[in-house]
Every structure is written in C-alpha cells, then in structure tokens.
Design a protein around this motif. Structure first.
Motif, PDB file in Angstrom:
ATOM      1  N   ARG A  86       0.857  -1.192   0.000  1.00 15.29           N
ATOM      2  CA  ARG A  86       0.000   0.000   0.000  1.00 15.29           C
ATOM      3  C   ARG A  86       0.885   1.231   0.000  1.00 15.29           C
ATOM      4  O   ARG A  86       1.732   1.377   0.863  1.00 15.29           O
ATOM      5  CB  ARG A  86      -0.881   0.006   1.254  1.00 15.29           C
ATOM      6  CG  ARG A  86      -1.776   1.212   1.344  1.00 15.29           C
ATOM      7  CD  ARG A  86      -2.520   1.207   2.645  1.00 15.29           C
ATOM      8  NE  ARG A  86      -3.609   0.256   2.590  1.00 15.29           N
ATOM      9  CZ  ARG A  86      -4.894   0.587   2.460  1.00 15.29           C
ATOM     10  NH1 ARG A  86      -5.230   1.841   2.383  1.00 15.29           N
ATOM     11  NH2 ARG A  86      -5.809  -0.331   2.407  1.00 15.29           N
ATOM     12  N   LEU A  87       0.680   2.088  -0.948  1.00 19.96           N
ATOM     13  CA  LEU A  87       1.496   3.293  -1.060  1.00 19.96           C
ATOM     14  C   LEU A  87       0.577   4.490  -1.207  1.00 19.96           C
ATOM     15  O   LEU A  87      -0.236   4.561  -2.132  1.00 19.96           O
ATOM     16  CB  LEU A  87       2.425   3.185  -2.287  1.00 19.96           C
ATOM     17  CG  LEU A  87       3.325   4.404  -2.553  1.00 19.96           C
ATOM     18  CD1 LEU A  87       4.246   4.659  -1.386  1.00 19.96           C
ATOM     19  CD2 LEU A  87       4.135   4.184  -3.808  1.00 19.96           C
ATOM     20  N   VAL A  88       0.701   5.405  -0.245  1.00 19.21           N
ATOM     21  CA  VAL A  88      -0.154   6.583  -0.288  1.00 19.21           C
ATOM     22  C   VAL A  88       0.732   7.801  -0.444  1.00 19.21           C
ATOM     23  O   VAL A  88       1.514   8.129   0.436  1.00 19.21           O
ATOM     24  CB  VAL A  88      -0.977   6.702   1.010  1.00 19.21           C
ATOM     25  CG1 VAL A  88      -1.713   8.020   1.051  1.00 19.21           C
ATOM     26  CG2 VAL A  88      -1.954   5.553   1.126  1.00 19.21           C
ATOM     27  N   LEU A  89       0.618   8.470  -1.584  1.00 19.13           N
ATOM     28  CA  LEU A  89       1.401   9.679  -1.823  1.00 19.13           C
ATOM     29  C   LEU A  89       0.458  10.823  -2.143  1.00 19.13           C
ATOM     30  O   LEU A  89       0.732  11.656  -2.993  1.00 19.13           O
ATOM     31  CB  LEU A  89       2.360   9.465  -2.997  1.00 19.13           C
ATOM     32  CG  LEU A  89       3.458   8.437  -2.774  1.00 19.13           C
ATOM     33  CD1 LEU A  89       4.242   8.223  -4.049  1.00 19.13           C
ATOM     34  CD2 LEU A  89       4.407   8.913  -1.698  1.00 19.13           C
ATOM     35  N   ALA A  90      -0.659  10.848  -1.437  1.00 21.37           N
ATOM     36  CA  ALA A  90      -1.672  11.854  -1.738  1.00 21.37           C
ATOM     37  C   ALA A  90      -1.133  13.244  -1.464  1.00 21.37           C
ATOM     38  O   ALA A  90      -0.533  13.493  -0.431  1.00 21.37           O
ATOM     39  CB  ALA A  90      -2.902  11.610  -0.877  1.00 21.37           C
ATOM     40  N   GLY A  91      -1.344  14.145  -2.380  1.00 21.54           N
ATOM     41  CA  GLY A  91      -0.960  15.526  -2.133  1.00 21.54           C
ATOM     42  C   GLY A  91       0.512  15.823  -2.296  1.00 21.54           C
ATOM     43  O   GLY A  91       0.944  16.925  -1.973  1.00 21.54           O
ATOM     44  N   CYS A  92       1.290  14.862  -2.788  1.00 23.80           N
ATOM     45  CA  CYS A  92       2.716  15.153  -3.001  1.00 23.80           C
ATOM     46  C   CYS A  92       2.852  15.869  -4.325  1.00 23.80           C
ATOM     47  O   CYS A  92       3.016  15.239  -5.384  1.00 23.80           O
ATOM     48  CB  CYS A  92       3.513  13.846  -3.046  1.00 23.80           C
ATOM     49  SG  CYS A  92       3.547  12.991  -1.482  1.00 23.80           S
ATOM     50  N   ASP A  93       2.821  17.215  -4.295  1.00 17.92           N
ATOM     51  CA  ASP A  93       2.857  17.879  -5.598  1.00 17.92           C
ATOM     52  C   ASP A  93       4.242  17.962  -6.189  1.00 17.92           C
ATOM     53  O   ASP A  93       4.417  18.553  -7.236  1.00 17.92           O
ATOM     54  CB  ASP A  93       2.231  19.288  -5.539  1.00 17.92           C
ATOM     55  CG  ASP A  93       2.011  19.745  -4.141  1.00 17.92           C
ATOM     56  OD1 ASP A  93       2.359  20.881  -3.838  1.00 17.92           O
ATOM     57  OD2 ASP A  93       1.446  18.962  -3.371  1.00 17.92           O
ATOM     58  N   ASP A  94       5.230  17.402  -5.496  1.00 19.66           N
ATOM     59  CA  ASP A  94       6.550  17.352  -6.122  1.00 19.66           C
ATOM     60  C   ASP A  94       6.702  16.142  -7.020  1.00 19.66           C
ATOM     61  O   ASP A  94       7.627  16.072  -7.823  1.00 19.66           O
ATOM     62  CB  ASP A  94       7.639  17.257  -5.041  1.00 19.66           C
ATOM     63  CG  ASP A  94       7.862  18.589  -4.381  1.00 19.66           C
ATOM     64  OD1 ASP A  94       8.579  18.619  -3.386  1.00 19.66           O
ATOM     65  OD2 ASP A  94       7.329  19.578  -4.895  1.00 19.66           O
ATOM     66  N   LEU A  95       5.827  15.190  -6.847  1.00 21.45           N
ATOM     67  CA  LEU A  95       5.992  13.935  -7.571  1.00 21.45           C
ATOM     68  C   LEU A  95       5.869  14.182  -9.070  1.00 21.45           C
ATOM     69  O   LEU A  95       4.843  14.629  -9.566  1.00 21.45           O
ATOM     70  CB  LEU A  95       4.919  12.948  -7.115  1.00 21.45           C
ATOM     71  CG  LEU A  95       5.002  11.546  -7.680  1.00 21.45           C
ATOM     72  CD1 LEU A  95       6.267  10.878  -7.237  1.00 21.45           C
ATOM     73  CD2 LEU A  95       3.796  10.743  -7.249  1.00 21.45           C
ATOM     74  N   SER A  96       6.922  13.886  -9.786  1.00 22.75           N
ATOM     75  CA  SER A  96       6.906  14.168 -11.222  1.00 22.75           C
ATOM     76  C   SER A  96       6.688  12.874 -11.998  1.00 22.75           C
ATOM     77  O   SER A  96       6.811  11.777 -11.469  1.00 22.75           O
ATOM     78  CB  SER A  96       8.237  14.784 -11.632  1.00 22.75           C
ATOM     79  OG  SER A  96       9.271  13.855 -11.358  1.00 22.75           O
ATOM     80  N   ASP A  97       6.418  13.040 -13.277  1.00 20.40           N
ATOM     81  CA  ASP A  97       6.199  11.878 -14.148  1.00 20.40           C
ATOM     82  C   ASP A  97       7.411  10.970 -14.144  1.00 20.40           C
ATOM     83  O   ASP A  97       7.301   9.745 -14.055  1.00 20.40           O
ATOM     84  CB  ASP A  97       5.947  12.355 -15.587  1.00 20.40           C
ATOM     85  CG  ASP A  97       4.546  12.878 -15.751  1.00 20.40           C
ATOM     86  OD1 ASP A  97       4.323  13.668 -16.680  1.00 20.40           O
ATOM     87  OD2 ASP A  97       3.682  12.501 -14.946  1.00 20.40           O
ATOM     88  N   ASN A  98       8.567  11.598 -14.239  1.00 22.66           N
ATOM     89  CA  ASN A  98       9.804  10.829 -14.309  1.00 22.66           C
ATOM     90  C   ASN A  98       9.983   9.957 -13.080  1.00 22.66           C
ATOM     91  O   ASN A  98      10.299   8.766 -13.168  1.00 22.66           O
ATOM     92  CB  ASN A  98      10.978  11.816 -14.429  1.00 22.66           C
ATOM     93  CG  ASN A  98      12.227  11.128 -14.887  1.00 22.66           C
ATOM     94  OD1 ASN A  98      12.154  10.059 -15.488  1.00 22.66           O
ATOM     95  ND2 ASN A  98      13.374  11.717 -14.587  1.00 22.66           N
ATOM     96  N   ALA A  99       9.751  10.571 -11.938  1.00 18.10           N
ATOM     97  CA  ALA A  99       9.918   9.812 -10.694  1.00 18.10           C
ATOM     98  C   ALA A  99       8.939   8.650 -10.638  1.00 18.10           C
ATOM     99  O   ALA A  99       9.294   7.540 -10.239  1.00 18.10           O
ATOM    100  CB  ALA A  99       9.710  10.737  -9.499  1.00 18.10           C
ATOM    101  N   LEU A 100       7.720   8.885 -11.024  1.00 16.62           N
ATOM    102  CA  LEU A 100       6.734   7.808 -10.994  1.00 16.62           C
ATOM    103  C   LEU A 100       7.143   6.686 -11.941  1.00 16.62           C
ATOM    104  O   LEU A 100       7.002   5.496 -11.625  1.00 16.62           O
ATOM    105  CB  LEU A 100       5.353   8.352 -11.366  1.00 16.62           C
ATOM    106  CG  LEU A 100       4.208   7.336 -11.288  1.00 16.62           C
ATOM    107  CD1 LEU A 100       4.108   6.756  -9.893  1.00 16.62           C
ATOM    108  CD2 LEU A 100       2.897   7.994 -11.662  1.00 16.62           C
ATOM    109  N   GLN A 101       7.659   7.046 -13.077  1.00 17.08           N
ATOM    110  CA  GLN A 101       8.076   6.015 -14.018  1.00 17.08           C
ATOM    111  C   GLN A 101       9.207   5.174 -13.445  1.00 17.08           C
ATOM    112  O   GLN A 101       9.221   3.952 -13.568  1.00 17.08           O
ATOM    113  CB  GLN A 101       8.544   6.651 -15.330  1.00 17.08           C
ATOM    114  CG  GLN A 101       7.394   7.095 -16.187  1.00 17.08           C
ATOM    115  CD  GLN A 101       7.882   7.840 -17.402  1.00 17.08           C
ATOM    116  OE1 GLN A 101       9.015   8.290 -17.463  1.00 17.08           O
ATOM    117  NE2 GLN A 101       7.017   7.972 -18.370  1.00 17.08           N
TER     118      GLN A 101
END
Lengths: 110, 671
Positions: free
Chosen positions: B340-355
């Motif tokens: 379970r991973l909750v990263l709600a509201g992390c507006d720094d999270l970029s596309d690159n990082a998610l990939q």
C-alpha cells in the motif's frame, strides 16, 4: 480554560484544514457541492467540528442577501469558510444554520 | 458481670449495663437528617449533645424492618449491641423513611429494639465457649490470575476508578497485563496528564499498543520523557496529534522499541530525516509507516526507511516534499515490498519519478509487446490523489506493471485523460476501488469501452466519478449493466440523468433475484449506495422510480420464485440507498427507512403522496392559481438583484449602490 482538545471524526473520508490537518467535516455530511466561494469551489455541509465562528456580516451573494459568519479553524485560526445565519430569500432558507467550506482551504484525509 | 470485650456483649444482666450502655447507644446513633444526605453517614454525635437523651432517641431512625444484622449472628457487633438495650423507647411499628441510609446505616442505626427476654428464642453462648467466626475476605483469597481476569473486563477509566478501593486493589489494577493496549482515543479529552503518565509508567514494558491520538496534554516534555523511557516493548504506536512532542523524546522512544511494527507519526513537527535514520536502524520489524504531513522531513527520509526496513508493506507519505528525486524512486523500485502506497498531495511527484518507481531506470523494452521487462510491482493499493504534476506519461507507466492492484485513487490529478487510464484498467483484473474525482478530461468512452468491458468489471465495488463534468449516461449505463458487484457509486456533479437511476434499480433487482435464500421474510438490506446530488438532469421522476423499485423488491421477498418446483426458495431483498438533491432527501430517507423495516405499504403510500405533491407543484408553476402573481414576484426579485452589486461572496463596499439604478433587463436572472 484548560487545554483545547480537537475532536476527531471516525469515518471513511474526512475533510481537514489544509494547514494544520484538524478534522473539520465528514464527506457524508455534504449537502451540495454546487457552490462558489472566494477561492473557487465550495461545499455545503450539515455539521462541522473544530471551528470557531466570527461576527455576523450581511453579504450579498449571487443568490441574494444573507447574514453569514466566517468560520476559522480552531487550531491555526485560518478562515476555512462561512456559516449561514439567515437568508432573506425563501428559496434559500434551507441554508440557514449550515456551513460552507471552501475546497481550496481543505484537504482530504482518510 | 459481663464486661464488653471487643464489642461482643453478653446478653445477661441488662440492668447492669444499662447506664453505660445508654452512652454507648448515643455514641453509636446516627441522627436522621431532614434530607437523606450521605454527608451524615459515619458521623457520630458526641455524648454531650445539647439534646436530652429522651428527645435524642426519639429522633433516631429506628428501623422496624428486619435487617440481616438484626438476626443476631453471634459475631455481629451491633445487633448484639442493639439487642441489649431494651430500655430505649422504641416504636417497633415505625416505618423506615430513610432510603439513603440503607446498607450503610443499617449497620449503625439502632434496629428493632425489643426486649430480648420477651422474644428470645435463643440466648447466645458465653464468650469462652463461643467459636469466633472469622471474617472471610474472598478477594484476598483468590489467586492472582483470577483477579486479573475479572479486572480485564473493565474499561481503562473504570480500572483507574476501581484502583482506589484499597492498596491491594491498587497494585492489582496497575498490573501490566491489564494495560497491554492503551488506547486513549476514547478518553483523551478527559484524562489528565499525570494520570496518563502514571499509568504508562506503571504498565511500562507491558504496553504493546499505544494510541495517543489527540493527547495534547503530553506536551510537557518531562512527562513525555518519562513515557518514552517506560515503554520498551511497543508493537503498535500512534502519536498522531501530539503536537509538541519533543524530538529528543521521540528519538529515545524509537531507539528503545525494537519490536515496532506499526508507527503512526502523522503531523508531528518533530519528525525529520534524522528520525527516519534512527527508525531504519532500530526498528527492523516495521511494517506500517505513516508520516503524512510531517513538514520537517522529506523524501530522503523515506528512502532511508524503505531501505532499512525490509518488512515495510504500508507506506503513507501524504504531502511530503522531495519526491521528484530519482534516488528515492529507485529505492522504491528496487525494494519491491510495498503493498500500500499513499502519496496523496505530493505535488513534487513528477512523471519521471513515478516512471522510475514503477519500472526503474531505463529498462529493457520487450520487442514483441513494447513493454518494459521488469518484475511486476506488488502494489495492492495506490493513492496518488492531488499530485498535480503528474500527467499522462507518468500515469500510463503503471499499466501492465501492477497486476495485483485492488484500489486506485487518482482524484484531482487534473491533467490526465483516457489514454492514461486505459492500460491500467485493462491490466488489473482485481480492481475493486476506483476513484476518479475531478478529472475534467475524461470522456464517456473510458467507461463504456474500457471499464465496462474490462476484466475487473465483475469485481468492481466502488466507483467515484464526482465532478467529472463530461461523463454522463453513455458512460454509466454500461457500467451498471456489467458491474454487478457494485456497492457504491458516487456520480454527483456529472451529466447523468434518470436513465441511469432506472438502470441501477434494474441491476439491483436482478442481482437480488439471482441471490436466493431459503429463509422467508428476511429483512431487506441496502446493497448499493448511490450518490447523485447536484446532477442537473436527475429529476424527481428518476428518484421516484428508484423508490418504487425499492418497495417492489422488498415487497416480493415473501413469495417463492418457483412455487411449483422449489417452494423453499425466496429472492433476497436488496435496495438502493440514495443520496440526492437536498430538497427531496428527507422523503427519500423516510421511504428507505420504511422499506428497510419491512413496512412496504407505508412506503408506497409515502411515495404516492410525494408524487402527487411534486406534480401539483410543477403544474402550479406554469399556470394555475397564483401563477401570474408568482411570476411577477420572481421578476421583481430578479430586478432587485440586478440593482445590487454582484457580491460573489465578498461584500463590496456599501456606498456604491445607493441611489444608482442600473438599466433593467427583464430577462436577467442572476440566480
């Protein structure tokens, strides 16, 4: 007065103050989301917790004249919305005693 | 001559002890108060009272009702005492009028003074022959384990209260075995800081679950220190809301509890990256870690914890900064443990990082399928709500790499479109919870072409598409047809109309029929929670349709489906619980209540009355009595609004619109 304790809600989806994350209202308590405030979208709630009400003002909204009070978060003292005290139009009477919280100043906790 | 020994007075020679006895009587008497207040309990009047003895005695409550102590058991002090003083005037027939005195006063008040020589059927034995009956103290004799078992049924607050009974009780009540789970969430407002500190210190190493949510009284640092030093065996700890918890105290607590499995430090300002390092070093058993909204730490701390705790399954890091870093993402990718991973509201999270999180740095692409060849993620639940920097490129990467996904929340990621969601929906057969609120770019084809036809359609239990303004009937109708396990659907603020309501009702009806039961007259249950307020196209006719279907389903649950072949098979009754426009909500709630209690007739009557009322209102609005007057009033109101400033929620200076009239536009309807 002693220490001021916050009330915690126990439900699935809770709205909380964006700043300090104090619980404010329950998602199931929403009456309508079709409202607009100074910062955009706003929701009409039946009950909210952990807020303090301010002085009544008379304001003209898009729907008519109302008497409203600003509500502030109990902990960080930021304004989170307002409460309707009185509505002069009969079609707006349903809002009396209910609270509006602005979506911009809220966040979701679960 | 008998001498009073230990209060056991021999019953002989009454005249001898008459004089001394009267004084003793006076000393032992309780004066009856005008109001039966317990303040007078236990108080003894001195013999030198201003009242004469005779009148004194007349005020005494002389209970005539037999009390257990009046039956002279040889060991009882007072009954013997009372039996001796036949000289005291008594009104044996006087009724007892002091309810508050029962139980306590019965021991001390003079009772049933009768002449023993008149009534006596037995005379007690002389002192030396009599056996002393020892007083039994049951509680003392019980084994310790049984005492603990008895006390384990009490709530914490009651335990503290009970501890004041005696020293023995005190030690037993604060035995560590009773306090293995200290959950302050019910009484955090009432318990003072010292009590809390005392309890935790006494229970100390026994406490395994500690929940101090909301306990602001821990603020004083000395108390928190004491707390931290006392607990060594914590397994679950929740310190949410303990605002001023000191950093050093927190670090001490973490260093001394190696068995920590779940740790909730939401909102604590004391948490920093250093704290995370300590956790990584001292808590290897950590399975659940919640640090949402800790302002003073960032994603590097998360990285340390993820690398240091191999058992970590549940990570909640809402609104933590610094997730654009690729090292963090890589760490999450390499240790593929999270469920379970909750990263709600992390507006720094970029596309690159998610990939990178999902497929690593520069993965090898399979030539045939054009997908990266990396081991699939073990994620079961992913929450990326309000990560506003994400776009299609990032979210699309989730497709085909999260086969176990059961819950997905992408509410508020406003820039994604259908293309990002299609691969995910196609590759997650176990999906049960899908939240897609506030995504204005989504279209109906996502629902009708992809979700309704996907493998997960038959498992879907919760769907939320609130505020997706482009979604409407064409999308939702196939959903309701295919997703038969749907338990809740939040479709407010969309373009759905009455057709969808009818379709939902039909779906519920069919699945109620399919699910048969052999019990007759089972109460109906609300199996679908439908939320449709703020939808312009939902009218009262649609709501009425749902209500009448509910009543119908509930009504036929008493008749077997196939009376000839299988007379014992009845359809179960499932209804829809509806949340709609606030104006009709009271009627809907009342109707649902009646159906759930089984009273279908009353529900039908309510529905018919409501329908008539709504129809009358509609007709009256256009023509009919007072129609013209009402329309004129509405026009006047609109003109009055046209005069005033359009406030939009803000009161713009009062002096502007005095005396100034705008041009009247009859068709302007501001509301």
């Amino acid at each position: 007065m002693g220490l001021a304790y916050n009330t915690y809600l126990n439900c699935a989806r809770i709205f909380a103050c964006n700043n300090c994350k104090t619980h404010l209202a329950n998602h199931d308590d929403i009456i309508s989301r079709n409202f607009r405030g100074q910062h955009g979208k706003a929701f009409l709630f039946n009950t909210v917790v952990n807020v303090e009400t301010g002085e009544p003002n008379e304001r003209n909204m898009t729907t008519g004249r109302h008497i409203v009070r600003d509500i502030t978060c109990r902990e960080c003292k930021k304004v989170v919305g307002w409460k309707y005290d009185k509505a002069y139009e009969t079609s707006e009477k349903y809002k009396e005693g209910k609270f509006i919280l602005e979506a911009m100043l809220l966040c979701n906790v679960s | 001559m008998s001498v009073p020994v230990d209060g056991v007075v021999e019953n002989e020679g009454l005249a001898n002890i008459k004089k001394g006895g009267r004084h003793r009587l006076l000393r032992g008497l309780q004066r009856m108060a005008s109001s039966p207040s317990l303040a007078h309990v236990g108080r003894q009047r001195s013999a030198s009272s201003p009242y004469s003895t005779h009148s004194t005695l007349s005020c005494v409550s002389l209970a005539s009702s037999p009390s257990p102590f009046a039956q002279a058991s040889p060991g009882s002090y007072f009954s013997h005492f009372s039996a001796d003083h036949s000289s005291a005037p008594t009104t044996p027939g006087s009724p007892v009028e002091s309810p508050g005195y029962d139980g306590i006063e019965t021991i001390l008040a003079v009772r049933k003074i009768e002449h023993p020589l008149l009534h006596s059927t037995s005379i007690s034995l002389p002192l030396d022959v009599k056996k002393k009956v020892a007083r039994t103290n049951m509680w003392e004799k019980m084994p310790h384990e049984i005492k603990i078992h008895i006390l384990s049924f009490l709530l914490p607050k009651e335990l503290v209260r009970v501890s004041r009974v005696s020293k023995d009780f005190h030690t037993t009540c604060f035995d560590g075995q009773l306090w293995t789970s200290f959950d302050a969430s019910e009484f955090y407002k009432e318990i003072p800081a010292e009590s809390m500190a005392k309890i935790i210190v006494t229970a100390g190493p026994f406490v395994k679950d500690l929940n101090l949510r909301g306990c602001v009284q821990v603020e004083h640092y000395k108390r928190a220190e004491v707390l931290a030093k006392a607990c060594r065996n914590l397994i679950n700890a929740t310190l949410e809301g303990c605002r001023n918890f000191q950093r050093t105290t927190l670090h001490t607590l973490l260093k001394s509890n190696e068995k920590l499995a779940t740790l909730n430090l939401t909102g604590l300002t004391a948490v920093t990256n250093a704290t995370c390092k300590i956790i990584a070093q001292s808590c290897p058993q950590l399975e659940m870690f919640n640090v949402s909204w800790c302002k003073h730490m960032d994603a590097r701390g998360i990285k340390t914890v993820v690398e240091g705790c191999p058992k970590l399954k549940d990570l909640r890091a809402g609104e933590i900064k610094g997730f654009e870093s690729s090292e963090v993402a890589n760490a999450l990718f390499k240790t593929n443990n999270l469920e379970r991973l909750v990263l709600a509201g992390c507006d720094d999270l970029s596309d690159n990082a998610l990939q990178i999180m999902v497929r690593g740095f520069d993965p090898e692409i399979d030539v045939l399928t054009d997908r990266p060849m990396v081991p699939p993620r073990k994620l079961r639940h992913l929450d990326l709500s309000r990560c506003t920097r994400l776009s299609n490129n990032g979210v699309k990467a989730l497709g085909y790499l999260v086969p176990d996904l059961e819950g997905l929340q992408l509410s508020g990621v406003t820039s994604i479109t259908d293309a990002a969601l299609e691969p995910i929906i196609a590759s997650t057969p176990r999906l049960t919870h899908l939240e897609l609120e506030d995504l204005p770019e989504l279209t109906n084809s996502l629902l009708s072409e992809h979700l309704a036809k996907a493998a997960c359609a038959s498992n879907l239990e919760h769907l939320s598409i609130s505020y997706c303004e482009n979604l409407g009937d064409t999308g939702m109708l196939p959903i309701f047809r295919n997703c038969t396990k749907l338990k809740s659907a939040f479709i407010d603020n969309t373009r759905v109309s009455d057709l969808v309501l009818a379709e939902a009702a039909a779906m519920v009806r069919e699945r109620a029929t399919a699910k048969t039961t052999t019990q007759k007259g089972v109460k109906p249950v609300a199996s679908l929670n439908l939320v449709v307020y703020d939808c312009q196209n939902v009218t009262w006719t649609g709501v009425r349709e749902v209500l009448s279907r509910n009543a119908e389903i509930a009504g036929r649950r008493n008749k077997p489906i196939q009376p000839t072949t299988n007379p014992n098979l009845y359809p179960s009754a499932e209804i829809i619980s509806l949340k709609c426009f606030y104006g009709w909500q009271m009627t809907v709630d009342e109707h649902t209540k009646r159906v759930l209690s089984g009273d279908v007739g009353a529900a039908n009557r309510l529905e018919r009355k409501w329908a008539l009322y709504m129809q009358a209102n509609e007709e009256a609005g256009v023509t009919g009595a007072n129609g013209r007057r009402r329309r004129r009033r509405a026009r006047e109101a609109a003109q009055a609004h046209a005069d005033e400033e359009d406030g939009d929620g803000v009161n713009t200076g009062g002096g502007v619109f005095t005396g100034r009239r705008r041009a009247r536009t009859a068709a302007c309807a501001i509301m």
